[in-house]
Design a protein around this motif. Sequence first.
Motif, PDB file in Angstrom:
ATOM      1  N   GLN A 168      40.849  38.284  34.349  1.00 50.67           N
ATOM      2  CA  GLN A 168      40.399  37.296  33.424  1.00 50.67           C
ATOM      3  C   GLN A 168      40.134  38.932  32.171  1.00 50.67           C
ATOM      4  OE1 GLN A 168      35.721  37.159  34.037  1.00 50.67           O
ATOM      5  NE2 GLN A 168      35.482  35.327  33.159  1.00 50.67           N
ATOM      6  N   GLN A 169      39.613  39.683  31.622  1.00 51.00           N
ATOM      7  CA  GLN A 169      39.702  40.333  31.059  1.00 51.00           C
ATOM      8  C   GLN A 169      41.208  40.472  30.361  1.00 51.00           C
ATOM      9  OE1 GLN A 169      38.252  44.301  31.863  1.00 51.00           O
ATOM     10  NE2 GLN A 169      36.518  44.091  31.586  1.00 51.00           N
ATOM     11  N   ALA A 170      42.407  40.524  30.792  1.00 50.45           N
ATOM     12  CA  ALA A 170      43.713  40.384  30.891  1.00 50.45           C
ATOM     13  C   ALA A 170      44.050  39.209  29.823  1.00 50.45           C
ATOM     14  CB  ALA A 170      44.844  40.277  32.139  1.00 50.45           C
ATOM     15  N   THR A 171      43.459  37.215  30.888  1.00 45.41           N
ATOM     16  CA  THR A 171      43.533  36.788  30.088  1.00 45.41           C
ATOM     17  C   THR A 171      42.762  36.515  28.407  1.00 45.41           C
ATOM     18  OG1 THR A 171      43.581  35.417  32.169  1.00 45.41           O
ATOM     19  CG2 THR A 171      42.787  34.132  30.008  1.00 45.41           C
ATOM     20  N   ASP A 172      41.851  37.263  28.503  1.00 49.81           N
ATOM     21  CA  ASP A 172      40.776  37.468  27.382  1.00 49.81           C
ATOM     22  C   ASP A 172      41.472  37.673  25.978  1.00 49.81           C
ATOM     23  OD1 ASP A 172      38.838  36.322  28.278  1.00 49.81           O
ATOM     24  OD2 ASP A 172      37.441  38.246  28.958  1.00 49.81           O
ATOM     25  N   THR A 173      42.109  39.286  26.455  1.00 49.53           N
ATOM     26  CA  THR A 173      43.175  40.214  25.823  1.00 49.53           C
ATOM     27  C   THR A 173      44.369  39.137  25.863  1.00 49.53           C
ATOM     28  OG1 THR A 173      44.101  41.298  27.915  1.00 49.53           O
ATOM     29  CG2 THR A 173      42.132  42.287  25.948  1.00 49.53           C
ATOM     30  N   SER A 217      47.007  38.799  28.148  1.00 49.82           N
ATOM     31  CA  SER A 217      47.942  38.999  28.487  1.00 49.82           C
ATOM     32  C   SER A 217      48.500  37.637  29.931  1.00 49.82           C
ATOM     33  CB  SER A 217      47.934  40.214  29.406  1.00 49.82           C
ATOM     34  OG  SER A 217      47.684  41.162  28.344  1.00 49.82           O
ATOM     35  N   LEU A 218      47.643  37.664  29.846  1.00 56.18           N
ATOM     36  CA  LEU A 218      47.880  36.275  30.745  1.00 56.18           C
ATOM     37  C   LEU A 218      48.196  34.981  29.894  1.00 56.18           C
ATOM     38  CD1 LEU A 218      45.990  37.690  34.088  1.00 56.18           C
ATOM     39  CD2 LEU A 218      48.362  37.442  33.483  1.00 56.18           C
ATOM     40  N   PRO A 219      48.309  33.518  30.402  1.00 60.09           N
ATOM     41  CA  PRO A 219      48.417  32.099  29.900  1.00 60.09           C
ATOM     42  C   PRO A 219      47.087  31.544  29.904  1.00 60.09           C
ATOM     43  CG  PRO A 219      49.625  32.456  31.763  1.00 60.09           C
ATOM     44  CD  PRO A 219      49.301  33.330  31.917  1.00 60.09           C
ATOM     45  N   LYS A 220      46.550  30.838  29.319  1.00 59.95           N
ATOM     46  CA  LYS A 220      45.597  30.403  28.776  1.00 59.95           C
ATOM     47  C   LYS A 220      44.459  29.662  29.745  1.00 59.95           C
ATOM     48  CE  LYS A 220      46.388  30.190  23.706  1.00 59.95           C
ATOM     49  NZ  LYS A 220      46.193  29.174  22.675  1.00 59.95           N
ATOM     50  N   ALA A 221      45.461  28.930  30.684  1.00 60.79           N
ATOM     51  CA  ALA A 221      45.433  28.512  32.002  1.00 60.79           C
ATOM     52  C   ALA A 221      44.589  29.219  32.172  1.00 60.79           C
ATOM     53  CB  ALA A 221      45.911  28.055  32.279  1.00 60.79           C
ATOM     54  N   PHE A 222      44.531  30.822  32.604  1.00 58.58           N
ATOM     55  CA  PHE A 222      43.791  30.783  34.242  1.00 58.58           C
ATOM     56  C   PHE A 222      42.352  31.439  33.265  1.00 58.58           C
ATOM     57  CE2 PHE A 222      47.758  32.583  34.998  1.00 58.58           C
ATOM     58  CZ  PHE A 222      48.116  32.086  36.541  1.00 58.58           C
ATOM     59  N   ALA A 223      41.882  31.014  31.243  1.00 56.63           N
ATOM     60  CA  ALA A 223      40.881  31.306  31.116  1.00 56.63           C
ATOM     61  C   ALA A 223      39.523  31.069  31.705  1.00 56.63           C
ATOM     62  CB  ALA A 223      40.846  31.324  29.941  1.00 56.63           C
ATOM     63  N   ARG A 224      39.947  29.478  32.402  1.00 51.73           N
ATOM     64  CA  ARG A 224      37.993  28.568  32.592  1.00 51.73           C
ATOM     65  C   ARG A 224      37.780  29.587  33.416  1.00 51.73           C
ATOM     66  NH1 ARG A 224      36.569  25.437  36.075  1.00 51.73           N
ATOM     67  NH2 ARG A 224      38.242  25.483  37.302  1.00 51.73           N
ATOM     68  N   SER A 225      36.169  29.277  33.240  1.00 55.11           N
ATOM     69  CA  SER A 225      35.461  29.893  34.328  1.00 55.11           C
ATOM     70  C   SER A 225      34.128  29.223  35.146  1.00 55.11           C
ATOM     71  CB  SER A 225      34.557  31.176  33.306  1.00 55.11           C
ATOM     72  OG  SER A 225      35.528  32.127  33.218  1.00 55.11           O
ATOM     73  N   ASN A 226      34.059  29.260  36.269  1.00 55.97           N
ATOM     74  CA  ASN A 226      32.820  28.250  36.888  1.00 55.97           C
ATOM     75  C   ASN A 226      31.491  28.131  36.211  1.00 55.97           C
ATOM     76  OD1 ASN A 226      31.436  30.864  38.781  1.00 55.97           O
ATOM     77  ND2 ASN A 226      33.028  30.111  40.017  1.00 55.97           N
ATOM     78  N   LYS A 227      30.271  27.668  36.902  1.00 53.22           N
ATOM     79  CA  LYS A 227      29.165  28.081  36.060  1.00 53.22           C
ATOM     80  C   LYS A 227      28.924  29.421  36.276  1.00 53.22           C
ATOM     81  CE  LYS A 227      26.987  25.752  39.824  1.00 53.22           C
ATOM     82  NZ  LYS A 227      26.687  24.960  40.218  1.00 53.22           N
ATOM     83  N   HIS A 228      28.942  30.336  37.092  1.00 49.78           N
ATOM     84  CA  HIS A 228      28.874  31.509  37.101  1.00 49.78           C
ATOM     85  C   HIS A 228      29.291  32.736  37.142  1.00 49.78           C
ATOM     86  CE1 HIS A 228      26.619  30.030  41.110  1.00 49.78           C
ATOM     87  NE2 HIS A 228      27.652  29.360  41.416  1.00 49.78           N
ATOM     88  N   GLY A 229      30.604  31.952  36.405  1.00 44.42           N
ATOM     89  CA  GLY A 229      30.981  33.235  34.743  1.00 44.42           C
ATOM     90  C   GLY A 229      32.399  33.700  35.761  1.00 44.42           C
TER      91      GLY A 229
END
Length: 163
Positions: free
Chosen positions: A7-12, A14-26
């Motif tokens: 998740q941190q790699a997505t935020d920076t 390094s991974l595609p934006k598709a992995f950025a989605r979080s559920n209601k628990h974060g």
Amino acid sequence: SPARGLQQATDTGSLPKAFARSNKHGMPANVLITQAVIVTLVCLVFTLFKSVSDIYWLLTDLSTELYVMMYIIMFLAALKLHYKDKEKPKSFVIPGGTGMKWILCLFGVFSGIVTLVIGFIPPAQLEFGSSLQYGLIFSAGLIILGLPGVIFAFKKPRKVSEL
């Protein structure tokens, strides 16, 4: 957890934006689903082997080969860095000068290549089928495990504004 790291790699970026989605628990939902699919596929592949010893050997051999490839890259990088900014003082010097550095790096690369070749020879005690079958499975494993590094190496960095 590995999911949080991805998740941190997505935020920076390094991974595609598709992995950025979080559920209601974060929690990173798409990362967790992707991990579940990968683990399921790996477990299905394990059913193709006759014993756990075969799987254990293959995984140990694959991890060794990946580390050896990393060392080969480091030896080559040492040679490249030796000639880059040659006038700049280096914090570490190998006794014997340039000649010794070449000897050590070439010996390291040669040893790594020998190790890579030996890794393709299955032990006689395990039942992998033919040497060709083992080589194909082993090659596929190396490609799959090395693919993220290759993709990352050729990936164009995203602009900070895109994150």
